[in-house]
Design an enzyme around this catalytic site. Structure first.
Site, mmCIF file in Angstrom:
data_model
loop_
_atom_site.group_PDB
_atom_site.id
_atom_site.type_symbol
_atom_site.label_atom_id
_atom_site.label_comp_id
_atom_site.label_asym_id
_atom_site.label_seq_id
_atom_site.Cartn_x
_atom_site.Cartn_y
_atom_site.Cartn_z
ATOM 1 C CD GLN A 160 24.425 47.946 47.409
ATOM 2 O OE1 GLN A 160 23.207 47.785 47.321
ATOM 3 N NE2 GLN A 160 24.984 48.582 48.430
ATOM 4 C CB ALA A 193 22.983 41.508 50.885
ATOM 5 C CG HIS A 235 30.467 46.804 46.931
ATOM 6 N ND1 HIS A 235 29.366 46.605 47.745
ATOM 7 C CD2 HIS A 235 30.629 48.148 46.845
ATOM 8 C CE1 HIS A 235 28.891 47.793 48.119
ATOM 9 N NE2 HIS A 235 29.641 48.737 47.583
ATOM 10 C CB SER A 277 19.392 48.513 53.246
ATOM 11 O OG SER A 277 20.810 48.656 53.196
ATOM 12 C CB CYS A 333 49.261 40.365 43.952
ATOM 13 S SG CYS A 333 50.823 40.647 44.831
ATOM 14 C CG ASN A 379 14.088 45.970 50.452
ATOM 15 O OD1 ASN A 379 14.021 45.099 51.304
ATOM 16 N ND2 ASN A 379 15.219 46.609 50.166
ATOM 17 C CB CYS A 382 52.930 42.909 41.543
ATOM 18 S SG CYS A 382 52.114 41.293 41.401
ATOM 19 C CB CYS A 441 51.735 37.299 44.419
ATOM 20 S SG CYS A 441 52.106 37.743 42.704
ATOM 21 C CB CYS A 479 55.721 40.480 43.706
ATOM 22 S SG CYS A 479 54.157 40.609 44.606
#
Length: 269
Positions: free
Chosen positions: A119, A40, A139, A214, A147, A238, A150, A172, A175
């Site tokens: 990430q 991040a 991620h 981290s 959705c 870092n 579906c 959606c 569906c």
């Protein structure tokens, strides 16, 4: 697990700042397979707050609301989430890559970065010019919606336009079930293909570079250890201590927006 004292070399903690930088530059020049993990911090320099900092998501939501079971069970939580995105998502769209993003893209274009695992879900690495095929968004991404019924996927801009026009909980068109961002929530499994590719990259890396992560969140946070076990050099950039500082072969303390451009400039000279 402390870093091995290879060929009698001093460990990162025993080196001066200049020695750590010189070693990192040498290894990145020599490496035929360098893998990078970003967290991040590299995006906070682009004005995108992380979840825990002021203005981040935890200022507005109980973290438990991002447990996938709780989120899917509560229409009110989903309604509050989408209402908050009327302000937060345009901020993500308007964000520009940091100097750290740009430096990593330069290394990649020069053939000095084989794989980037991030990430983050903001897409700023791609915006910096990093080839999407050379990125694993472990991620997921904030720029797609899926959705929950579906599994169909939709561009986030299209969904967000509906939200901006007043739709409370976007549904959606196929569906009729509700949509969620592609970004992984708590309790939600990481897509197997992403995890496999990230693990394979870590296991085959000669140099593993960590930039502003981290390494506290697994499974992404365990990738540097996988690389170490496979014999890779570990470089950590870092501005604050991490749990693997004692395992690093080179430790560069400071802002990625300053260190990564200097590192890339020295490697590509």
């Amino acid at each position: 697990m402390p870093a091995e004292n290879t060929a009698g070399e001093k460990l990162a903690g025993e080196n001066t700042v200049g020695e750590n930088m010189a070693r990192a530059v040498q290894w990145l020049r020599e490496s035929e397979r360098t893998v990078c993990l970003t967290g991040a911090g590299i995006s906070t320099e682009s004005g995108i707050p992380d979840f825990r900092s002021g203005g981040g998501m935890w200022d507005r939501f109980d973290p438990r609301d991002f447990d996938i079971r709780r989120w899917t069970a509560s229409a009110e939580i989903r309604r509050r989430y989408w209402a908050a995105t009327r302000e937060s998502y345009p901020r993500v769209l308007a964000a520009e890559p940091s100097e750290g993003h740009n430096a990593l893209a330069r290394l990649s274009r020069a053939g000095k970065l084989s794989l980037l695992i991030t990430q983050n879900t903001d897409g700023l690495h791609q915006k910096a010019g990093h080839e999407p095929k050379e990125i694993v968004e472990i991620h997921g991404t904030s720029h797609l919606c899926v959705c929950v019924g579906c599994g169909d996927r939709f561009p986030r801009r299209e969904v967000q336009d509906r939200v901006q026009r007043g739709e409370d909980i976007p549904a959606c068109g196929g569906c009729g079930s509700f949509l969620k961002p592609d970004a992984v929530f708590f309790g939600e499994p990481i897509v197997r293909e992403r995890l496999s590719r990230a693990a394979e990259g870590a296991g085959s890396a000669q140099v593993f570079l960590v930039a502003d992560s981290s390494m506290a969140v697994r499974p992404a946070g365990a990738l540097p250890e996988k690389a170490l076990l496979a014999g890779a050099r570990l470089i950590i950039v870092n501005d604050s201590p991490t749990r693997l500082d004692g395992s690093a072969h080179a430790l560069l303390r400071g802002r990625t927006g300053e260190i990564l451009p200097a590192l890339a400039g020295a490697v590509l000279v």
